[in-house]
Design an enzyme around this catalytic site. Structure first.
Site, PDB file in Angstrom:
ATOM      1  CG  ASP A   1      -5.226   1.752   1.085  1.00 14.85           C
ATOM      2  OD1 ASP A   1      -6.020   0.813   0.805  1.00 14.85           O
ATOM      3  OD2 ASP A   1      -4.017   1.659   1.421  1.00 14.85           O
TER       4      ASP A   1
ATOM      5  CG  ASP B   1      -5.759  -3.650   3.436  1.00 17.09           C
ATOM      6  OD1 ASP B   1      -4.705  -3.229   3.834  1.00 17.09           O
ATOM      7  OD2 ASP B   1      -6.389  -2.718   2.676  1.00 17.09           O
TER       8      ASP B   1
ATOM      9  CG  MET C   1      -8.963   6.035   2.358  1.00 16.12           C
ATOM     10  SD  MET C   1      -7.986   6.283   3.858  1.00 16.12           S
ATOM     11  CE  MET C   1      -7.095   4.834   4.292  1.00 16.12           C
TER      12      MET C   1
ATOM     13  CG  HIS D   1      -3.505  -1.943  -1.498  1.00 19.34           C
ATOM     14  ND1 HIS D   1      -4.547  -2.818  -1.822  1.00 19.34           N
ATOM     15  CD2 HIS D   1      -4.070  -1.328  -0.327  1.00 19.34           C
ATOM     16  CE1 HIS D   1      -5.403  -2.501  -1.009  1.00 19.34           C
ATOM     17  NE2 HIS D   1      -5.337  -1.690  -0.274  1.00 19.34           N
TER      18      HIS D   1
ATOM     19  CG  MET E   1     -11.100  -4.378   5.364  1.00 19.92           C
ATOM     20  SD  MET E   1      -9.744  -3.453   4.581  1.00 19.92           S
ATOM     21  CE  MET E   1      -8.973  -2.520   5.512  1.00 19.92           C
TER      22      MET E   1
ATOM     23  CB  SER F   1      -0.859   0.078   1.490  1.00 23.64           C
ATOM     24  OG  SER F   1      -1.303   1.351   1.245  1.00 23.64           O
TER      25      SER F   1
ATOM     26  N   GLY G   1       1.373  -2.148   4.204  1.00 20.66           N
ATOM     27  CA  GLY G   1       1.619  -0.494   4.094  1.00 20.66           C
ATOM     28  C   GLY G   1       2.936  -0.329   4.648  1.00 20.66           C
TER      29      GLY G   1
ATOM     30  N   GLY H   1      -9.402   3.084   7.126  1.00 22.16           N
ATOM     31  CA  GLY H   1      -9.242   4.448   7.302  1.00 22.16           C
ATOM     32  C   GLY H   1      -7.617   5.145   7.297  1.00 22.16           C
ATOM     33  CG  PHE H   2      -6.300   6.432  10.108  1.00 20.15           C
ATOM     34  CD1 PHE H   2      -6.036   7.653   9.612  1.00 20.15           C
ATOM     35  CD2 PHE H   2      -7.799   6.178  10.534  1.00 20.15           C
ATOM     36  CE1 PHE H   2      -6.992   8.675   9.683  1.00 20.15           C
ATOM     37  CE2 PHE H   2      -8.499   7.161  10.708  1.00 20.15           C
ATOM     38  CZ  PHE H   2      -8.214   8.504  10.246  1.00 20.15           C
TER      39      PHE H   2
ATOM     40  CG  HIS I   1      -9.006  -1.004  -0.287  1.00 21.78           C
ATOM     41  ND1 HIS I   1      -8.448  -1.026   0.955  1.00 21.78           N
ATOM     42  CD2 HIS I   1     -10.293  -1.174   0.047  1.00 21.78           C
ATOM     43  CE1 HIS I   1      -9.474  -1.275   1.875  1.00 21.78           C
ATOM     44  NE2 HIS I   1     -10.515  -1.364   1.173  1.00 21.78           N
TER      45      HIS I   1
ATOM     46  CG  MET J   1     -11.402   1.777   2.326  1.00 14.98           C
ATOM     47  SD  MET J   1      -9.993   2.064   3.214  1.00 14.98           S
ATOM     48  CE  MET J   1      -8.750   2.148   1.496  1.00 14.98           C
TER      49      MET J   1
HETATM   50  C1  DX5 Z   1      -6.343   0.765   5.805  1.00 14.77           C
HETATM   51  C2  DX5 Z   1      -5.754   0.470   4.298  1.00 14.77           C
HETATM   52  C3  DX5 Z   1      -4.586  -0.320   4.367  1.00 14.77           C
HETATM   53  C4  DX5 Z   1      -3.488   0.262   5.019  1.00 14.77           C
HETATM   54  C5  DX5 Z   1      -2.363  -0.710   5.285  1.00 14.77           C
HETATM   55  O1  DX5 Z   1      -7.417   1.511   5.703  1.00 14.77           O
HETATM   56  O2  DX5 Z   1      -6.843   0.040   3.493  1.00 14.77           O
HETATM   57  O3  DX5 Z   1      -4.229  -0.840   3.007  1.00 14.77           O
HETATM   58  O4  DX5 Z   1      -3.103   1.441   4.643  1.00 14.77           O
HETATM   59  O5  DX5 Z   1      -1.473  -0.436   6.121  1.00 14.77           O
HETATM   60  P1  DX5 Z   1      -0.643  -1.316   7.052  1.00 14.77           P
HETATM   61  O6  DX5 Z   1      -0.003  -2.284   6.562  1.00 14.77           O
HETATM   62  O7  DX5 Z   1       0.336  -0.202   7.447  1.00 14.77           O
HETATM   63  O8  DX5 Z   1      -1.826  -1.841   8.009  1.00 14.77           O
HETATM   64 ZN    ZN Z   2      -6.251  -1.126   1.496  1.00 14.04          ZN
END
Ligand code: DX5
Ligand code: ZN
Length: 243
Positions: free
Chosen positions: A56, A196, A58, A54, A158, A31, A218, A163-164, A87, A89
Site C-alpha cells: 500500500d 480491499d 500512500m 500487497h 475498495m 497487505s 491486512g 488510507g488506513f 496499490h 494511493m
Molecule cells: C487501505 C489499504 C488496504 C488495507 C487493508 O487503504 O489499501 O490495503 O491496508 O487492510 P485491512 O485488511 O486491515 O482493511
Molecule cells: Zn490496498
C-alpha cells in the site's frame, strides 16, 4: 466463477527468469501495511502460500497517510520471489506509477480519481511488462469506466475509504463488485476483480459471491497467530462461497 486460467506474472525477484506461468482462481494478497514494518522480509516469509504481496503506497496527499515508495518495492523485490501487487494511493498517478513497475511490481494499481489519462497509463504499465489495474474509491461508480475494461488486467473495488488498515468493511460496495463482474462478462474479458478493505473470514464470502476473485487482507492476516494458515482459511472460505 470461471475455472483457473494460466497467467504470466512478472516477478523481479527471480533470478532464472523474469516471468513464470501459474494457474489462478481465487487469489489472496496480504497487505503488509499492518505487518511489523521493522521486519518486512521476515513478515513476507510468514505468508508464503499467498499468491501476491500487497504493498500500500500512500503519499499523504491523495490519502491522509504516508507509507512506502519505489525504494521499498525494490527492496522487497530483491528479498522475495513472491510477486508484488502495488496499490498506489497517490496523486498524479500518471507521473509516478511507472517507477513502481521499474522497481519490480508485477501488478500496479492506480486510482482512477488520481489519473488524468487512465487509458494511456494502463497501456504504459502493460508495455513495461506489469499487469495494469484501476481502483475505485467507495463513492466512485464503475459504469463511467466501462469502455476502459479491455485496457485493464484487474479492477480494484475498495471496500473501505483508502488510507488506513483495520477499518470496517462497507457492505454498500457489494453491488459495485457485482456490477463490475457483469460488465467484464459482457465484454468476454478475463479481468480480475480485487477487493480491499475489511476483508476477513466474516466478509470474504460475500465478496466472492458478488464476483471478486482477488482478495486483499491486512489485519485479518497479520493479526492471526499463523498468517499463512489464515491465508489458507480465507482462500477456502472464498472457494466455499463460489462452489
Ligand atoms: C487501505 C489499504 C488496504 C488495507 C487493508 O487503504 O489499501 O490495503 O491496508 O487492510 P485491512 O485488511 O486491515 O482493511
Ligand atoms: Zn490496498
Amino acid at each position: 466463477m470461471q475455472g483457473p486460467t494460466r497467467v504470466r506474472v512478472k516477478t523481479a525477484g527471480r533470478s532464472d527468469q523474469e516471468h513464470y506461468d501459474r494457474d489462478v482462481g481465487i487469489q489472496i494478497t496480504p497487505s503488509i501495511l499492518t505487518a511489523d514494518l521493522a521486519a518486512l522480509g521476515a513478515e513476507v516469509a510468514r505468508i508464503r502460500s499467498a499468491e501476491w504481496v500487497h504493498v500500500d503506497v500512500m503519499d499523504n496527499h491523495f490519502v491522509p497517510n504516508l507509507t512506502f515508495g519505489p525504494a521499498t518495492v525494490e527492496a522487497l523485490a530483491r528479498s522475495t520471489d513472491m510477486p508484488l501487487d502495488a496499490h498506489l494511493m497517490i496523486a498524479d498517478a500518471d507521473r509516478h506509477a511507472p517507477a513502481y513497475v521499474e522497481a519490480g511490481a508485477g501488478s500496479v494499481t492506480f486510482h482512477v480519481e488520481a489519473a488524468a489519462a487512465p487509458v494511456r497509463l494502463a497501456r504504459e504499465i502493460r508495455a513495461q511488462g506489469a499487469r495494469a489495474s484501476m481502483a475505485l474509491k467507495p463513492a466512485t461508480p464503475i459504469d463511467p469506466y466501462e469502455d476502459l475494461l479491455p485496457e485493464l488486467d484487474m479492477v480494484l473495488v475498495m471496500t473501505v475509504e483508502p488510507g488506513f488498515g483495520g477499518q470496517k468493511f462497507l457492505d454498500l460496495c457489494l453491488p459495485k463488485i457485482r456490477r463490475t463482474r457483469e460488465l467484464i462478462a459482457k465484454y468476454g474479458l478475463e479481468t480480475w476483480v480485487q477487493v480491499d478493505g475489511g476483508v476477513s473470514l466474516e466478509t470474504i464470502g460475500r465478496c466472492a459471491e458478488a464476483g471478486a476473485d482477488v482478495f486483499v487482507a491486512g489485519s485479518a492476516v497479520f493479526s492471526a497467530n499463523d498468517p499463512d494458515a489464515m491465508v489458507a482459511e480465507l482462500r477456502a472460505a472464498a472457494e466455499t462461497a463460489t462452489s
